[in-house]
Design a protein around this motif. Sequence first.
Motif, PDB file in Angstrom:
ATOM      1  N   CYS A   1       0.802  -1.225   0.000  1.00  0.00           N
ATOM      2  CA  CYS A   1       0.000   0.000   0.000  1.00  0.00           C
ATOM      3  C   CYS A   1       0.836   1.277   0.000  1.00  0.00           C
TER       4      CYS A   1
ATOM      5  N   TYR B   1       1.913   1.259  -4.153  1.00  0.00           N
ATOM      6  CA  TYR B   1       0.965   2.259  -4.660  1.00  0.00           C
ATOM      7  C   TYR B   1       1.698   3.411  -5.347  1.00  0.00           C
TER       8      TYR B   1
ATOM      9  N   TRP C   1      -1.427  -2.548  -8.670  1.00  0.00           N
ATOM     10  CA  TRP C   1      -2.031  -1.217  -8.652  1.00  0.00           C
ATOM     11  C   TRP C   1      -2.176  -0.592 -10.042  1.00  0.00           C
TER      12      TRP C   1
ATOM     13  N   ALA D   1      -9.874   2.486  -4.876  1.00  0.00           N
ATOM     14  CA  ALA D   1      -8.490   2.296  -4.446  1.00  0.00           C
ATOM     15  C   ALA D   1      -8.346   2.556  -2.953  1.00  0.00           C
TER      16      ALA D   1
ATOM     17  N   ALA E   1      -7.026  -0.108  -0.075  1.00  0.00           N
ATOM     18  CA  ALA E   1      -5.935   0.243   0.833  1.00  0.00           C
ATOM     19  C   ALA E   1      -6.398   0.199   2.286  1.00  0.00           C
TER      20      ALA E   1
END
Length: 438
Positions: A48, A52, A181, A201, A205
């Motif tokens: 994350c 990301y 991602w 998204a 997360a």
Amino acid sequence: MEKLDATRQPQDLESAAPQNVNSNAVGPTDGGRDAWMTIAGCFMVQFCTIGYSNAFGVYQDIYTRDFLSNKSPSDISWIGSFQYFMQYAPGIFVGLAFDAGYFRHMMALGSFLEVFSIFMLSLVRKGQYYQVFLAQAIGIGLGQALLFIPSLTVISQHFKKRRSFATGVAVTGASVGGIVWPILLNQLDQKATFGNANRAAGAVAGVLLLCANMLMKPLPVERKAMANVQIGVKSVFQDIAYMVSIGAACLVSLGLFFPYFYLQLYAVSQGVAPRLAFYTLAILNAGSILGRLVPNFFADRLGPYNMIIPCLFLTAMLLFVVLGVHSFAGIVLFGFFYGCTSGSYISLIPSIIGQLSRHSGQPGLRMGFAFTSVGFWILIGTPIEGALLHPPGSNGPLAWSPCIIFSAIAVACGALGMVISRMIFVGQGRNGGLGQLI
């Protein structure tokens, strides 16, 4: 658990005020349920945070084509660059907070801030650059800073002999995120609005970070008196091997991330169809999964220095080689092998820092200082390469040779710096009687 400094006096120990400490507290177990649950949580955090951030290329494309079309690609790239910078810049403060026993607090606050900022990104107005910058570069970046460094540092509480391999397993989350991602965001952008894509998204997360907070199990720590903190900070600057390794890491950071930002553009400039060029970044991140596992496995046996140095030289060599790569097949092979070698460096650096932490209670301080130092060089590295790629006032074709050569030389100089750091480390007799296996 690291041995206490032999020069430390008994009264120094007595002056340390304990925080959530009991007499049965144990050190690294190199395994067990809590240790591997912590690694699973760290994997999710890396997914994350760095994972990301590695998807910013998708945002760069969306912003350039539509959402922030009133801004230049250079202006837009600063959003992603500053987001990376924010993950590293507060490192020394985050590290000190970790050593003071605030791991849980930082994880909770960082999780909230990142998820909240992603949802705020879904509410920004089209064409409003400052709103995007505040939500993505500053908000998400700061939230990730509170997550990224503590999730790496807590591994040293559970692992010592197998620290490199455990770290490698955890940071593969960033590589997996670098694959998942971009695909997820691309699909969401095609099938939904920009706002709904970011809300989805943020929900993903949020679920993963909630699970990570429940899985990670930090060990009890002692809160050090201010005098001991000052001694710890002073010892950082007096540790020559550590400071040389940080200088080397800063040089590496100038050139290491060039393919992560520009490989897709390089593929297109070599005549590769855009629909195929997209996969070059996915292959790069796939290669880094292997690179974060295999060298780290051997690093526990051969030593992190002995693995990171050849990986850095191979990385520099690959950057020079890409000058002669012009086909899609060649770029794919380069991306895979570059992912392996660069991923090895990224995953081995925490092990190097852990090995250089001589004093008990310093892993957070040393990890934080290292990432703060590196953060400034990451901030300027890719913009320098972008300026070399397309000099101001130039309307000609992209100049790939100067920026590629710059990146390769920077990484090669960093590799030489790691060699010097290793020589100093061995010369000081700090390899714990392990001979050359460091």
